[in-house]
Structure formats: C-alpha cells, structure tokens
Motif scaffolding. Structure first.
Motif, PDB file in Angstrom:
ATOM      1  N   GLY A 176       0.636  -0.963   0.019  1.00 18.44           N
ATOM      2  CA  GLY A 176       0.067   0.032   0.377  1.00 18.44           C
ATOM      3  C   GLY A 176       0.882   1.143  -0.235  1.00 18.44           C
ATOM      4  N   ARG A 177       1.955   1.370   0.948  1.00 22.75           N
ATOM      5  CA  ARG A 177       2.939   2.143   0.900  1.00 22.75           C
ATOM      6  C   ARG A 177       3.499   2.667  -0.669  1.00 22.75           C
ATOM      7  NH1 ARG A 177       6.581   5.160   1.737  1.00 22.75           N
ATOM      8  NH2 ARG A 177       6.950   6.627   3.564  1.00 22.75           N
ATOM      9  N   ASP A 178       3.656   1.487  -0.757  1.00 27.65           N
ATOM     10  CA  ASP A 178       4.570   1.581  -2.413  1.00 27.65           C
ATOM     11  C   ASP A 178       3.528   2.390  -3.545  1.00 27.65           C
ATOM     12  OD1 ASP A 178       7.143   0.733  -0.888  1.00 27.65           O
ATOM     13  OD2 ASP A 178       6.818  -1.012  -2.095  1.00 27.65           O
ATOM     14  N   GLU A 179       2.720   2.026  -3.505  1.00 24.77           N
ATOM     15  CA  GLU A 179       1.438   2.198  -4.437  1.00 24.77           C
ATOM     16  C   GLU A 179       1.104   3.710  -4.391  1.00 24.77           C
ATOM     17  OE1 GLU A 179      -1.125   2.217  -7.854  1.00 24.77           O
ATOM     18  OE2 GLU A 179       0.457   1.310  -7.247  1.00 24.77           O
ATOM     19  N   LEU A 180       1.304   4.462  -2.893  1.00 24.91           N
ATOM     20  CA  LEU A 180       0.925   5.614  -2.509  1.00 24.91           C
ATOM     21  C   LEU A 180       2.043   6.430  -2.994  1.00 24.91           C
ATOM     22  CD1 LEU A 180      -1.039   5.728   0.725  1.00 24.91           C
ATOM     23  CD2 LEU A 180      -1.821   6.874  -0.999  1.00 24.91           C
ATOM     24  N   ALA A 181       3.021   5.494  -2.545  1.00 21.48           N
ATOM     25  CA  ALA A 181       4.898   7.057  -2.954  1.00 21.48           C
ATOM     26  C   ALA A 181       4.737   6.726  -4.686  1.00 21.48           C
ATOM     27  CB  ALA A 181       5.676   6.004  -3.082  1.00 21.48           C
ATOM     28  N   ARG A 182       3.819   5.510  -5.710  1.00 18.78           N
ATOM     29  CA  ARG A 182       4.061   5.888  -7.009  1.00 18.78           C
ATOM     30  C   ARG A 182       3.166   6.643  -7.205  1.00 18.78           C
ATOM     31  NH1 ARG A 182       1.717   4.182 -10.641  1.00 18.78           N
ATOM     32  NH2 ARG A 182      -0.590   3.521 -10.027  1.00 18.78           N
ATOM     33  N   ILE A 183       1.952   6.758  -6.862  1.00 19.52           N
ATOM     34  CA  ILE A 183       1.140   7.930  -7.071  1.00 19.52           C
ATOM     35  C   ILE A 183       1.505   9.619  -7.069  1.00 19.52           C
ATOM     36  CG2 ILE A 183      -1.635   8.796  -6.421  1.00 19.52           C
ATOM     37  CD1 ILE A 183      -2.360   5.901  -6.904  1.00 19.52           C
ATOM     38  N   ARG A 184       2.210   9.495  -5.661  1.00 23.30           N
ATOM     39  CA  ARG A 184       2.280  10.667  -4.994  1.00 23.30           C
ATOM     40  C   ARG A 184       3.381  11.495  -5.772  1.00 23.30           C
ATOM     41  NH1 ARG A 184       2.316  15.241  -3.932  1.00 23.30           N
ATOM     42  NH2 ARG A 184       2.649  16.328  -2.281  1.00 23.30           N
ATOM     43  N   ARG A 185       4.995  10.076  -6.751  1.00 22.46           N
ATOM     44  CA  ARG A 185       5.817  10.848  -7.689  1.00 22.46           C
ATOM     45  C   ARG A 185       4.472  11.159  -9.105  1.00 22.46           C
ATOM     46  NH1 ARG A 185       8.207   6.350  -4.876  1.00 22.46           N
ATOM     47  NH2 ARG A 185       7.453   5.368  -7.153  1.00 22.46           N
ATOM     48  N   GLN A 186       3.934  11.093  -9.249  1.00 24.89           N
ATOM     49  CA  GLN A 186       3.100  11.470 -10.192  1.00 24.89           C
ATOM     50  C   GLN A 186       2.162  12.908 -10.191  1.00 24.89           C
ATOM     51  OE1 GLN A 186       1.124   8.311 -11.928  1.00 24.89           O
ATOM     52  NE2 GLN A 186       3.161   7.009 -12.357  1.00 24.89           N
ATOM     53  N   THR A 187       2.256  13.210  -8.785  1.00 26.80           N
ATOM     54  CA  THR A 187       0.850  13.968  -8.293  1.00 26.80           C
ATOM     55  C   THR A 187       1.539  15.510  -8.430  1.00 26.80           C
ATOM     56  OG1 THR A 187      -0.271  12.303  -7.344  1.00 26.80           O
ATOM     57  CG2 THR A 187      -0.839  14.369  -6.531  1.00 26.80           C
ATOM     58  N   PRO A 188       0.829  16.713  -8.855  1.00 29.99           N
ATOM     59  CA  PRO A 188       1.643  18.019  -8.562  1.00 29.99           C
ATOM     60  C   PRO A 188       2.076  17.991  -6.935  1.00 29.99           C
ATOM     61  CG  PRO A 188      -0.509  18.254 -10.073  1.00 29.99           C
ATOM     62  CD  PRO A 188      -0.030  16.438  -9.744  1.00 29.99           C
ATOM     63  N   VAL A 189       3.379  18.904  -6.746  1.00 32.14           N
ATOM     64  CA  VAL A 189       3.026  18.781  -5.633  1.00 32.14           C
ATOM     65  C   VAL A 189       2.377  19.434  -4.479  1.00 32.14           C
ATOM     66  CG1 VAL A 189       4.556  20.470  -3.684  1.00 32.14           C
ATOM     67  CG2 VAL A 189       5.600  19.047  -6.516  1.00 32.14           C
ATOM     68  N   ASP A 190       1.867  20.612  -5.225  1.00 30.86           N
ATOM     69  CA  ASP A 190       0.031  21.689  -4.346  1.00 30.86           C
ATOM     70  C   ASP A 190      -0.540  20.842  -4.389  1.00 30.86           C
ATOM     71  OD1 ASP A 190      -0.089  21.485  -6.840  1.00 30.86           O
ATOM     72  OD2 ASP A 190       0.030  24.483  -6.858  1.00 30.86           O
ATOM     73  N   SER A 191      -0.879  19.781  -4.604  1.00 30.56           N
ATOM     74  CA  SER A 191      -2.842  19.100  -4.607  1.00 30.56           C
ATOM     75  C   SER A 191      -3.005  18.198  -3.527  1.00 30.56           C
ATOM     76  CB  SER A 191      -2.220  17.975  -5.867  1.00 30.56           C
ATOM     77  OG  SER A 191      -1.854  16.743  -5.208  1.00 30.56           O
ATOM     78  N   LEU A 192      -4.200  18.377  -3.160  1.00 30.71           N
ATOM     79  CA  LEU A 192      -4.334  18.042  -1.826  1.00 30.71           C
ATOM     80  C   LEU A 192      -4.355  16.588  -1.929  1.00 30.71           C
ATOM     81  CD1 LEU A 192      -5.919  18.489   0.869  1.00 30.71           C
ATOM     82  CD2 LEU A 192      -8.641  18.385  -1.123  1.00 30.71           C
ATOM     83  N   PHE A 193      -4.291  15.622  -2.929  1.00 29.85           N
ATOM     84  CA  PHE A 193      -4.607  14.850  -3.551  1.00 29.85           C
ATOM     85  C   PHE A 193      -2.734  13.806  -2.319  1.00 29.85           C
ATOM     86  CE2 PHE A 193      -3.254  10.748  -4.844  1.00 29.85           C
ATOM     87  CZ  PHE A 193      -3.948   9.473  -4.195  1.00 29.85           C
ATOM     88  N   GLY A 194      -1.906  14.661  -2.941  1.00 30.04           N
ATOM     89  CA  GLY A 194      -0.990  14.799  -2.419  1.00 30.04           C
ATOM     90  C   GLY A 194      -0.621  14.618  -0.751  1.00 30.04           C
ATOM     91  N   ALA A 195      -1.124  15.977  -0.448  1.00 27.23           N
ATOM     92  CA  ALA A 195      -1.023  16.059   1.075  1.00 27.23           C
ATOM     93  C   ALA A 195      -1.688  14.644   1.703  1.00 27.23           C
ATOM     94  CB  ALA A 195      -1.761  17.146   1.413  1.00 27.23           C
ATOM     95  N   GLN A 196      -2.694  14.390   0.768  1.00 26.70           N
ATOM     96  CA  GLN A 196      -3.353  13.120   1.930  1.00 26.70           C
ATOM     97  C   GLN A 196      -2.194  12.305   1.534  1.00 26.70           C
ATOM     98  OE1 GLN A 196      -6.878  13.594  -0.451  1.00 26.70           O
ATOM     99  NE2 GLN A 196      -8.029  14.413   1.498  1.00 26.70           N
ATOM    100  N   ALA A 197      -1.759  11.485   0.464  1.00 23.97           N
ATOM    101  CA  ALA A 197      -0.800  10.398   0.355  1.00 23.97           C
ATOM    102  C   ALA A 197       0.333  10.604   1.074  1.00 23.97           C
ATOM    103  CB  ALA A 197      -1.056  10.620  -1.194  1.00 23.97           C
ATOM    104  N   ASP A 198       0.776  12.136   1.686  1.00 23.93           N
ATOM    105  CA  ASP A 198       1.956  11.898   2.782  1.00 23.93           C
ATOM    106  C   ASP A 198       1.506  11.167   4.325  1.00 23.93           C
ATOM    107  OD1 ASP A 198       3.286  12.915   0.499  1.00 23.93           O
ATOM    108  OD2 ASP A 198       3.333  15.186   0.940  1.00 23.93           O
ATOM    109  N   TYR A 199      -0.377  12.155   4.797  1.00 26.79           N
ATOM    110  CA  TYR A 199      -0.522  11.524   5.532  1.00 26.79           C
ATOM    111  C   TYR A 199      -1.153  10.282   6.133  1.00 26.79           C
ATOM    112  CZ  TYR A 199      -3.512  11.935   9.849  1.00 26.79           C
ATOM    113  OH  TYR A 199      -4.510  11.549  10.313  1.00 26.79           O
TER     114      TYR A 199
END
Length: 67
Positions: free
Chosen positions: A22-45
């Motif tokens: 799950g963490r690896d998948e979130l990290a993969r998606i996070r790398r493809q998400t703009p830095v300032d996106s809400l989804f990115g912040a949620q993925a980091d959390y």
C-alpha cells in the motif's frame, strides 16, 4: 462464542507486507501528483500513518526506509 487469538510472527510479516504494498503504491502515485495538490497531501498523511503502524509492529521508526 469467541476465543482469544494471538497474533504470530507470520501474521505480523503478512501485515507488514500488505502495508508495504500500500505504501509503495501511494508513493508511486504521489510521484505523479503535483506537489501542491490536496491528494498529494493526503497521500503523504496516509504514508506517515503506515510508517507509524510499521513502527508499532516492529519498534523500528524507519522500517520501510531501511529495506
């Protein structure tokens, strides 16, 4: 009637493997998400929460970073 069950080392290893996937998948998606996106912040959390779960199970604060 419910009996008390214990969690064995194999169970913990399976749980950690699922958390890693799950963490690896979130990290993969996070790398493809703009830095300032809400989804990115949620993925980091959520990744921090997963790190906390792994620390609770292993006692190692950087369990996923070491592997």
């Amino acid at each position: 009637m419910y009996g008390r069950q214990t969690i064995g080392q194999d169970d913990i290893q399976q749980l950690l493997a699922g958390l890693r996937r799950g963490r690896d998948e979130l990290a993969r998606i996070r790398r493809q998400t703009p830095v300032d996106s809400l989804f990115g912040a949620q993925a980091d959390y959520v990744m921090k929460a997963i790190d906390g779960m792994a620390e609770t199970l292993t006692g190692d604060r950087e369990y996923f970073r070491d592997q």
